[in-house]
Motif scaffolding. Structure first.
Motif, PDB file in Angstrom:
ATOM      1  N   ALA A 129       0.823  -1.211   0.000  1.00 48.67           N
ATOM      2  CA  ALA A 129       0.000   0.000   0.000  1.00 48.67           C
ATOM      3  C   ALA A 129       0.854   1.256   0.000  1.00 48.67           C
ATOM      4  N   LEU A 130       1.905   1.258   0.803  1.00 44.38           N
ATOM      5  CA  LEU A 130       2.771   2.426   0.869  1.00 44.38           C
ATOM      6  C   LEU A 130       3.479   2.665  -0.459  1.00 44.38           C
ATOM      7  N   ALA A 131       3.945   1.594  -1.092  1.00 43.48           N
ATOM      8  CA  ALA A 131       4.605   1.720  -2.395  1.00 43.48           C
ATOM      9  C   ALA A 131       3.647   2.299  -3.432  1.00 43.48           C
ATOM     10  N   SER A 132       2.405   1.818  -3.429  1.00 43.48           N
ATOM     11  CA  SER A 132       1.424   2.318  -4.391  1.00 43.48           C
ATOM     12  C   SER A 132       1.094   3.786  -4.135  1.00 43.48           C
ATOM     13  N   SER A 133       1.008   4.165  -2.869  1.00 40.55           N
ATOM     14  CA  SER A 133       0.686   5.554  -2.540  1.00 40.55           C
ATOM     15  C   SER A 133       1.802   6.497  -2.969  1.00 40.55           C
ATOM     16  N   ILE A 134       3.032   6.128  -2.665  1.00 33.62           N
ATOM     17  CA  ILE A 134       4.176   6.949  -3.081  1.00 33.62           C
ATOM     18  C   ILE A 134       4.211   7.068  -4.601  1.00 33.62           C
ATOM     19  N   ALA A 135       3.960   5.952  -5.286  1.00 31.93           N
ATOM     20  CA  ALA A 135       3.973   5.957  -6.749  1.00 31.93           C
ATOM     21  C   ALA A 135       2.902   6.891  -7.314  1.00 31.93           C
ATOM     22  N   SER A 136       1.719   6.895  -6.688  1.00 33.94           N
ATOM     23  CA  SER A 136       0.629   7.757  -7.163  1.00 33.94           C
ATOM     24  C   SER A 136       1.011   9.228  -7.047  1.00 33.94           C
ATOM     25  N   TRP A 137       1.637   9.613  -5.944  1.00 39.64           N
ATOM     26  CA  TRP A 137       2.060  11.008  -5.768  1.00 39.64           C
ATOM     27  C   TRP A 137       3.156  11.383  -6.761  1.00 39.64           C
ATOM     28  N   CYS A 138       4.022  10.424  -7.098  1.00 40.86           N
ATOM     29  CA  CYS A 138       5.056  10.699  -8.104  1.00 40.86           C
ATOM     30  C   CYS A 138       4.421  10.960  -9.469  1.00 40.86           C
ATOM     31  N   GLY A 139       3.396  10.171  -9.827  1.00 40.58           N
ATOM     32  CA  GLY A 139       2.717  10.383 -11.091  1.00 40.58           C
ATOM     33  C   GLY A 139       2.063  11.749 -11.172  1.00 40.58           C
ATOM     34  N   LEU A 140       1.415  12.175 -10.072  1.00 41.95           N
ATOM     35  CA  LEU A 140       0.798  13.502 -10.052  1.00 41.95           C
ATOM     36  C   LEU A 140       1.854  14.600 -10.151  1.00 41.95           C
ATOM     37  N   ALA A 141       2.956  14.451  -9.436  1.00 37.17           N
ATOM     38  CA  ALA A 141       4.008  15.474  -9.460  1.00 37.17           C
ATOM     39  C   ALA A 141       4.534  15.674 -10.880  1.00 37.17           C
ATOM     40  N   TYR A 142       4.720  14.579 -11.604  1.00 36.03           N
ATOM     41  CA  TYR A 142       5.209  14.694 -12.978  1.00 36.03           C
ATOM     42  C   TYR A 142       4.212  15.467 -13.851  1.00 36.03           C
ATOM     43  N   LEU A 143       2.935  15.075 -13.783  1.00 37.46           N
ATOM     44  CA  LEU A 143       1.942  15.738 -14.628  1.00 37.46           C
ATOM     45  C   LEU A 143       1.754  17.197 -14.238  1.00 37.46           C
ATOM     46  N   TYR A 144       1.835  17.506 -12.944  1.00 45.02           N
ATOM     47  CA  TYR A 144       1.661  18.894 -12.519  1.00 45.02           C
ATOM     48  C   TYR A 144       2.805  19.760 -13.049  1.00 45.02           C
ATOM     49  N   LEU A 145       4.024  19.254 -12.982  1.00 46.19           N
ATOM     50  CA  LEU A 145       5.156  20.008 -13.509  1.00 46.19           C
ATOM     51  C   LEU A 145       5.005  20.230 -15.018  1.00 46.19           C
ATOM     52  N   GLU A 146       4.568  19.205 -15.730  1.00 46.71           N
ATOM     53  CA  GLU A 146       4.370  19.346 -17.177  1.00 46.71           C
ATOM     54  C   GLU A 146       3.223  20.311 -17.479  1.00 46.71           C
ATOM     55  N   PHE A 147       2.194  20.285 -16.643  1.00 44.40           N
ATOM     56  CA  PHE A 147       1.076  21.201 -16.828  1.00 44.40           C
ATOM     57  C   PHE A 147       1.517  22.648 -16.651  1.00 44.40           C
ATOM     58  N   ARG A 148       2.319  22.924 -15.622  1.00 42.66           N
ATOM     59  CA  ARG A 148       2.768  24.292 -15.398  1.00 42.66           C
ATOM     60  C   ARG A 148       3.716  24.772 -16.489  1.00 42.66           C
ATOM     61  N   ARG A 149       4.398  23.823 -17.133  1.00 40.39           N
ATOM     62  CA  ARG A 149       5.298  24.176 -18.228  1.00 40.39           C
ATOM     63  C   ARG A 149       4.565  24.345 -19.551  1.00 40.39           C
ATOM     64  N   ALA A 150       3.354  23.794 -19.650  1.00 47.17           N
ATOM     65  CA  ALA A 150       2.632  23.823 -20.912  1.00 47.17           C
ATOM     66  C   ALA A 150       2.265  25.260 -21.284  1.00 47.17           C
ATOM     67  N   PRO A 151       2.417  25.651 -22.544  1.00 49.73           N
ATOM     68  CA  PRO A 151       2.089  27.024 -22.954  1.00 49.73           C
ATOM     69  C   PRO A 151       0.641  27.393 -22.661  1.00 49.73           C
ATOM     70  N   ARG A 152      -0.266  26.410 -22.712  1.00 46.00           N
ATOM     71  CA  ARG A 152      -1.679  26.704 -22.502  1.00 46.00           C
ATOM     72  C   ARG A 152      -2.002  26.886 -21.023  1.00 46.00           C
ATOM     73  N   ALA A 153      -1.093  26.474 -20.120  1.00 46.91           N
ATOM     74  CA  ALA A 153      -1.413  26.492 -18.698  1.00 46.91           C
ATOM     75  C   ALA A 153      -1.157  27.840 -18.059  1.00 46.91           C
ATOM     76  N   GLY A 154      -0.180  28.598 -18.548  1.00 44.48           N
ATOM     77  CA  GLY A 154       0.139  29.883 -17.948  1.00 44.48           C
ATOM     78  C   GLY A 154       0.893  29.719 -16.636  1.00 44.48           C
ATOM     79  N   ALA A 155       1.060  30.820 -15.925  1.00 48.61           N
ATOM     80  CA  ALA A 155       1.880  30.815 -14.715  1.00 48.61           C
ATOM     81  C   ALA A 155       1.097  30.448 -13.468  1.00 48.61           C
ATOM     82  N   GLY A 156      -0.209  30.543 -13.485  1.00 49.08           N
ATOM     83  CA  GLY A 156      -0.974  30.253 -12.278  1.00 49.08           C
ATOM     84  C   GLY A 156      -2.437  30.105 -12.592  1.00 49.08           C
TER      85      GLY A 156
END
Length: 334
Positions: A129-156
């Motif tokens: 369970a702990l491994a799956s939870s950590i993995a889920s947060w890693c997946g979100l962190a990656y997508l959030y960083l890519e979202f903030r970098r996306a030209p359509r997302a803007g700065a905030g």
């Protein structure tokens, strides 16, 4: 949050891609709300699981697993929200990359924490369970960083439209309840009906549900891609193109799930044997799991083509904004 993809795809089809930025933030807000609800529900897990006829050992293991796993609900929902936001633009690679990262972290975490390798503690089910939870947060962190970098997302965050958010809820909640009933019906069947048949039957059907994801998940991905194309066609006013997309999507999903169904029918013992192991404490042997599970896996081949059709059609209806019909159909079926 799957409905975010439908809104974004239609906006892209209308040539209003810049307006889609807000929908990612609506999705993240819903993820935060879902995460808070999950945390509030943690004290209820043990008592609620006590309603079902599990052995004390199974009850304790399930409770430990669920308490840890539900700490990542916000991450799971947030990943789906951002993945569907990217998907509405036709960029499905982002969610795939997040999925690969999540899987890799999960596999490594399971290796480290279940049986205690490389000096890590042997935590058993809690480690999974702990491994799956950590993995889920890693997946979100990656997508959030890519979202903030996306030209359509803007700065905030952009200015919210409460009317748009209400429309997200109006069309998204029926879609969410549709999935809730799909998985809830299986969960109820497993934990009430099958659990009374003993640990072997309970474990065998759990394996079969996971094995069937090999057929289901790729088909769902194809159906979702078809829904993106359908949504963009609807947004562009090219409604006649939707029928062509549906036929193409259904053909691909039916071929894939049909082939997997043939595999389940021809080699059920071999497939079940991949997941079978002796568990002296639970009183289950690998051979028992195969004997009980193989006929059930073979039977599961019968619904593969029907599943391909319902996945394709329900996803296309979602892209068109009709989430009520699949919900009421699911109510009757469940």
């Amino acid at each position: 949050v799957f409905i975010i993809q439908s809104f974004v795809a239609q906006l892209v089809g209308k040539g209003r891609a810049a307006d889609a930025r807000r929908y990612a933030w609506y999705g993240l807000a819903l993820a935060l709300a879902a995460g808070v609800l999950a945390l509030l529900a943690l004290p209820l897990i043990g008592p609620v699981l006590g309603w079902f006829p599990h052995s004390p050992r199974v009850h304790d293991l399930m409770t430990d697993y669920m308490i840890i796993r539900l700490t990542s609900v916000a991450a799971i929902v947030g990943t789906e929200a951002l993945g569907n936001w990217f998907g509405g633009f036709g960029n499905t690679k982002m969610q795939m990359r997040a999925g690969i990262l999540t899987m890799a972290v999960n596999v490594l975490g399971n290796w480290l924490l279940i049986e205690g390798h490389a000096g890590a503690p042997a935590m058993g089910v809690a480690g999974a369970a702990l491994a799956s939870s950590i993995a889920s947060w890693c997946g979100l962190a990656y997508l959030y960083l890519e979202f903030r970098r996306a030209p359509r997302a803007g700065a905030g965050p952009t200015e919210w439209s409460w009317t748009e958010l209400r429309r997200v809820l109006r069309f998204g909640l029926p879609s969410g309840f549709n999935w809730f009933l799909e998985f809830g019906a299986f969960a109820l069947f497993l934990n009430v009906a099958v659990a009374q048949l003993g640990t072997t039957a309970f474990g065998a059907l759990n394996v079969i549900i996971q094995v069937n994801s090999v057929a289901f998940m790729p088909a769902f991905g194809i159906a979702t891609a078809g829904a993106i194309l359908a949504g963009q066609s609807i947004g562009a006013g090219a409604h006649d193109a939707v029928h062509r997309v549906v036929r193409m999507t259904l053909g691909i999903t039916a071929v894939w799930m049909g082939l997997i169904g043939i595999l389940y029918l021809a080699f059920p013992e071999t497939v079940m044997g991949l997941f079978a192991r002796d568990d002296a404490e639970a009183g289950v042997t690998a051979s028992q799991l195969v004997v009980v599970g193989a006929p059930m896996l073979a039977i599961s081949s019968a619904w593969q083509l029907f599943d391909a059709a319902q996945i394709t059609l329900s996803e296309t209806l979602r892209a068109a904004g009709d989430t009520a019909w699949p919900l009421w159909a699911r109510v009757v079926l469940a």
